[in-house]
Design a protein around this motif. Structure first.
Motif, PDB file in Angstrom:
ATOM      1  N   PRO A 103       5.379   3.739   1.080  1.00 30.70           N
ATOM      2  CA  PRO A 103       4.825   2.653   1.469  1.00 30.70           C
ATOM      3  C   PRO A 103       4.126   2.336   2.979  1.00 30.70           C
ATOM      4  O   PRO A 103       5.113   3.053   3.759  1.00 30.70           O
ATOM      5  CB  PRO A 103       5.823   1.344   1.207  1.00 30.70           C
ATOM      6  CG  PRO A 103       7.071   2.201   1.216  1.00 30.70           C
ATOM      7  CD  PRO A 103       6.757   3.575   0.871  1.00 30.70           C
ATOM      8  N   THR A 104       2.812   2.173   3.289  1.00 32.98           N
ATOM      9  CA  THR A 104       2.741   2.164   4.663  1.00 32.98           C
ATOM     10  C   THR A 104       2.310   0.677   4.710  1.00 32.98           C
ATOM     11  O   THR A 104       2.179   0.501   6.248  1.00 32.98           O
ATOM     12  CB  THR A 104       1.305   2.878   4.692  1.00 32.98           C
ATOM     13  OG1 THR A 104       0.290   2.557   3.674  1.00 32.98           O
ATOM     14  CG2 THR A 104       1.494   4.183   4.622  1.00 32.98           C
ATOM     15  N   GLU A 126       0.870  -1.064   0.132  1.00 33.77           N
ATOM     16  CA  GLU A 126       0.152   0.097   0.125  1.00 33.77           C
ATOM     17  C   GLU A 126       0.732   1.170  -0.038  1.00 33.77           C
ATOM     18  O   GLU A 126       1.721   1.283   1.003  1.00 33.77           O
ATOM     19  CB  GLU A 126      -1.051  -0.040   1.029  1.00 33.77           C
ATOM     20  CG  GLU A 126      -1.711   1.250   1.275  1.00 33.77           C
ATOM     21  CD  GLU A 126      -2.585   1.191   2.476  1.00 33.77           C
ATOM     22  OE1 GLU A 126      -3.702   0.709   2.475  1.00 33.77           O
ATOM     23  OE2 GLU A 126      -2.137   1.709   3.596  1.00 33.77           O
ATOM     24  N   LEU A 127       0.619   1.989  -1.035  1.00 31.61           N
ATOM     25  CA  LEU A 127       1.410   3.478  -1.125  1.00 31.61           C
ATOM     26  C   LEU A 127       0.436   4.636  -0.786  1.00 31.61           C
ATOM     27  O   LEU A 127      -0.664   4.806  -1.405  1.00 31.61           O
ATOM     28  CB  LEU A 127       2.191   3.386  -2.580  1.00 31.61           C
ATOM     29  CG  LEU A 127       3.042   2.242  -2.686  1.00 31.61           C
ATOM     30  CD1 LEU A 127       3.418   2.398  -4.358  1.00 31.61           C
ATOM     31  CD2 LEU A 127       4.301   2.563  -2.202  1.00 31.61           C
ATOM     32  N   LYS A 128       0.892   5.457  -0.110  1.00 29.89           N
ATOM     33  CA  LYS A 128       0.005   6.567   0.254  1.00 29.89           C
ATOM     34  C   LYS A 128       0.821   7.866  -0.077  1.00 29.89           C
ATOM     35  O   LYS A 128       1.898   8.037   0.366  1.00 29.89           O
ATOM     36  CB  LYS A 128      -0.183   6.645   1.575  1.00 29.89           C
ATOM     37  CG  LYS A 128      -1.590   5.618   2.142  1.00 29.89           C
ATOM     38  CD  LYS A 128      -1.981   5.994   3.468  1.00 29.89           C
ATOM     39  CE  LYS A 128      -3.108   5.008   3.887  1.00 29.89           C
ATOM     40  NZ  LYS A 128      -3.489   5.104   5.326  1.00 29.89           N
ATOM     41  N   VAL A 159      -2.604   4.094  -3.381  1.00 29.29           N
ATOM     42  CA  VAL A 159      -2.517   2.723  -4.442  1.00 29.29           C
ATOM     43  C   VAL A 159      -2.464   1.693  -3.571  1.00 29.29           C
ATOM     44  O   VAL A 159      -1.262   1.417  -2.725  1.00 29.29           O
ATOM     45  CB  VAL A 159      -1.244   3.133  -5.388  1.00 29.29           C
ATOM     46  CG1 VAL A 159      -1.178   2.330  -6.311  1.00 29.29           C
ATOM     47  CG2 VAL A 159      -1.381   4.437  -6.044  1.00 29.29           C
ATOM     48  N   ARG A 160      -3.083   0.757  -3.978  1.00 33.88           N
ATOM     49  CA  ARG A 160      -3.019  -0.711  -3.386  1.00 33.88           C
ATOM     50  C   ARG A 160      -2.740  -1.720  -4.437  1.00 33.88           C
ATOM     51  O   ARG A 160      -3.390  -1.728  -5.448  1.00 33.88           O
ATOM     52  CB  ARG A 160      -4.031  -1.061  -2.741  1.00 33.88           C
ATOM     53  CG  ARG A 160      -4.289  -0.305  -1.464  1.00 33.88           C
ATOM     54  CD  ARG A 160      -5.724  -0.618  -0.375  1.00 33.88           C
ATOM     55  NE  ARG A 160      -5.733   0.161   0.609  1.00 33.88           N
ATOM     56  CZ  ARG A 160      -6.792   1.218   0.523  1.00 33.88           C
ATOM     57  NH1 ARG A 160      -7.402   1.459  -0.220  1.00 33.88           N
ATOM     58  NH2 ARG A 160      -6.908   1.857   1.510  1.00 33.88           N
ATOM     59  N   TYR A 161      -1.696  -2.553  -4.019  1.00 29.91           N
ATOM     60  CA  TYR A 161      -1.351  -3.730  -5.018  1.00 29.91           C
ATOM     61  C   TYR A 161      -1.631  -5.030  -3.975  1.00 29.91           C
ATOM     62  O   TYR A 161      -1.384  -4.939  -2.788  1.00 29.91           O
ATOM     63  CB  TYR A 161       0.011  -3.844  -5.375  1.00 29.91           C
ATOM     64  CG  TYR A 161       0.377  -2.469  -6.156  1.00 29.91           C
ATOM     65  CD1 TYR A 161       0.349  -2.916  -7.735  1.00 29.91           C
ATOM     66  CD2 TYR A 161       1.164  -1.494  -5.852  1.00 29.91           C
ATOM     67  CE1 TYR A 161       1.016  -1.819  -8.435  1.00 29.91           C
ATOM     68  CE2 TYR A 161       1.269  -0.391  -6.494  1.00 29.91           C
ATOM     69  CZ  TYR A 161       1.012  -0.687  -7.988  1.00 29.91           C
ATOM     70  OH  TYR A 161       1.457   0.506  -8.757  1.00 29.91           O
ATOM     71  N   GLU A 203       8.118  -0.879 -12.851  1.00 28.80           N
ATOM     72  CA  GLU A 203       8.302   0.534 -13.196  1.00 28.80           C
ATOM     73  C   GLU A 203       7.317   1.459 -12.297  1.00 28.80           C
ATOM     74  O   GLU A 203       7.655   2.350 -11.890  1.00 28.80           O
ATOM     75  CB  GLU A 203       8.601   0.814 -14.419  1.00 28.80           C
ATOM     76  CG  GLU A 203       8.880   2.139 -14.580  1.00 28.80           C
ATOM     77  CD  GLU A 203       9.350   2.648 -16.209  1.00 28.80           C
ATOM     78  OE1 GLU A 203       9.601   3.914 -16.478  1.00 28.80           O
ATOM     79  OE2 GLU A 203       9.421   1.602 -16.975  1.00 28.80           O
ATOM     80  N   GLU A 204       5.933   0.949 -12.399  1.00 25.92           N
ATOM     81  CA  GLU A 204       4.838   1.550 -11.757  1.00 25.92           C
ATOM     82  C   GLU A 204       5.182   1.857 -10.409  1.00 25.92           C
ATOM     83  O   GLU A 204       4.947   3.119  -9.970  1.00 25.92           O
ATOM     84  CB  GLU A 204       3.607   0.935 -12.211  1.00 25.92           C
ATOM     85  CG  GLU A 204       2.598   1.771 -11.692  1.00 25.92           C
ATOM     86  CD  GLU A 204       1.441   0.823 -11.968  1.00 25.92           C
ATOM     87  OE1 GLU A 204       0.360   0.410 -10.976  1.00 25.92           O
ATOM     88  OE2 GLU A 204       0.710   0.667 -13.127  1.00 25.92           O
ATOM     89  N   VAL A 205       5.569   0.973  -9.591  1.00 30.34           N
ATOM     90  CA  VAL A 205       5.691   1.278  -8.247  1.00 30.34           C
ATOM     91  C   VAL A 205       7.077   2.305  -8.043  1.00 30.34           C
ATOM     92  O   VAL A 205       6.920   3.123  -7.217  1.00 30.34           O
ATOM     93  CB  VAL A 205       6.356  -0.196  -7.689  1.00 30.34           C
ATOM     94  CG1 VAL A 205       6.521   0.038  -5.952  1.00 30.34           C
ATOM     95  CG2 VAL A 205       5.044  -0.978  -7.520  1.00 30.34           C
ATOM     96  N   GLN A 206       8.024   1.909  -8.821  1.00 24.86           N
ATOM     97  CA  GLN A 206       8.891   3.126  -8.584  1.00 24.86           C
ATOM     98  C   GLN A 206       8.743   4.550  -8.953  1.00 24.86           C
ATOM     99  O   GLN A 206       8.950   5.412  -8.239  1.00 24.86           O
ATOM    100  CB  GLN A 206      10.144   2.663  -9.811  1.00 24.86           C
ATOM    101  CG  GLN A 206      10.672   1.318  -9.744  1.00 24.86           C
ATOM    102  CD  GLN A 206      11.340   0.919  -8.535  1.00 24.86           C
ATOM    103  OE1 GLN A 206      12.254   2.051  -8.141  1.00 24.86           O
ATOM    104  NE2 GLN A 206      11.683  -0.416  -8.244  1.00 24.86           N
TER     105      GLN A 206
END
Length: 311
Positions: free
Chosen positions: A227-228, A194-196, A205-207, A215-218
């Motif tokens: 990342p939380t 999870e990215l906030k 954004v949650r995966y 690359e999208e995460v980067q």
């Protein structure tokens, strides 16, 4: 045995024997809610025996269980009963109850309905490692952990415990692991994150069940999302989700860690499961703390920003 882990460091001044701890817990043993009682909290036997010991010592580890029971009357039912009573008063006296009287009517209705309310029970497992001076609470929220600590303080006067803090914050470390694609030694990054965003947008954004070496995460991290939550596995034996608050959630042991012996007795299975679970987590915690730069010393603030990538 453990699903969520919150780790506390016990102060050096606290010292108690197993017998003293048992005696302290006995003074606050769990008793079910009375007819008009909304909540009851107390200690119960970890093995599930009605009159069993409240502290179980397995391999030098102490296990406790806090039982919580509550009863609640649905708000809609309470409001309806109060309105019916108010209507009766108006029909008899010709006046409508005022605000203060309505409050009293509602309270009377609540007490009347409580004996018919369904009860809800839940238990929290507590583990004390006296040698390492660690207190582990199987709680999914800080509020639940605080409730456990309050009950522990009643049963164990003088107990001092603080949440373990690390030199590097989990947010900073997790961002570095995702950017570099180099998890710490002994750990692997799994398929949940999870990215906030830290700005006013509060974008999230949650995966889930998704590869994170993309690359999208980067790009999300480069744009300021941090990342939380991050799913990881330690030594191929224990999987979990690390949170920004240094909580270990969704803890699960990989197949093969526990040995299923159908012929073992209930007590033998309890002892074996407790020994294996605490043994694995006792090794996991130091490795995780080391991966986060070690425990924070007094007066040192944890880093709150991602670490720069090594050249």
């Amino acid at each position: 045995m453990f699903k969520n882990v919150m780790v506390y460091r016990i102060g050096p001044e606290w010292s108690v024997s197993l017998a003293q701890l048992e005696a302290g817990l006995q003074e606050n043993r769990f008793v079910e809610c009375g007819l008009t009682q909304e909540k009851s909290v107390g200690w119960t036997a970890p093995r599930g025996d009605v009159h069993g010991a409240l502290v179980e010592a397995v391999g030098g580890q102490w296990l406790l269980k806090l039982m919580l029971e509550s009863k609640a009357v649905p708000g809609s039912v309470l409001s309806r009963k109060a309105r019916e009573r108010a209507a009766q008063i108006e029909a008899v006296t010709g006046r409508k109850p005022g605000k203060k009287e309505m409050k009293e009517i509602k309270e009377e209705a609540r007490i009347t309905l409580l004996p018919m309310a369904f009860t809800k029970q839940g238990a929290v497992l507590v583990w004390i490692d006296p040698a390492a001076r660690l207190l582990v609470i199987d709680a999914a929220s800080q509020a639940k952990a605080d409730e456990v600590l309050t009950c522990l303080a009643k049963s164990m006067p003088g107990l001092g415990a603080v949440l373990v803090q690390t030199t590097i914050s989990p947010v900073a470390a997790m961002a570095d692991w995702l950017r570099s694609q180099e998890p710490p030694a002994g750990f692997s990054v799994d398929r949940e994150c999870e990215l906030k965003a830290g700005d006013d947008s509060k974008a999230v954004v949650r995966y889930s069940r998704h590869a994170l070496d993309i690359e999208e995460v980067q790009q999300h991290i480069a744009m300021g999302k941090l990342p939380t939550r991050l799913a990881m596995t330690w030594e191929g034996r224990v999987s979990f989700v690390l949170t920004e608050a240094l909580q270990i959630k969704k803890l699960a042991f990989v197949d093969g860690v526990f040995q299923d012996d159908a012929s073992a007795s209930k007590d033998d299975r309890f002892d074996a499961d407790a020994a294996i679970a605490t043994g694995e987590i006792r090794r996991l915690i130091p490795d995780l703390l080391e991966a986060l730069g070690g425990e924070m010393t007094l007066g040192v603030q944890p880093l709150s920003q991602p670490l720069p990538l090594a050249a």
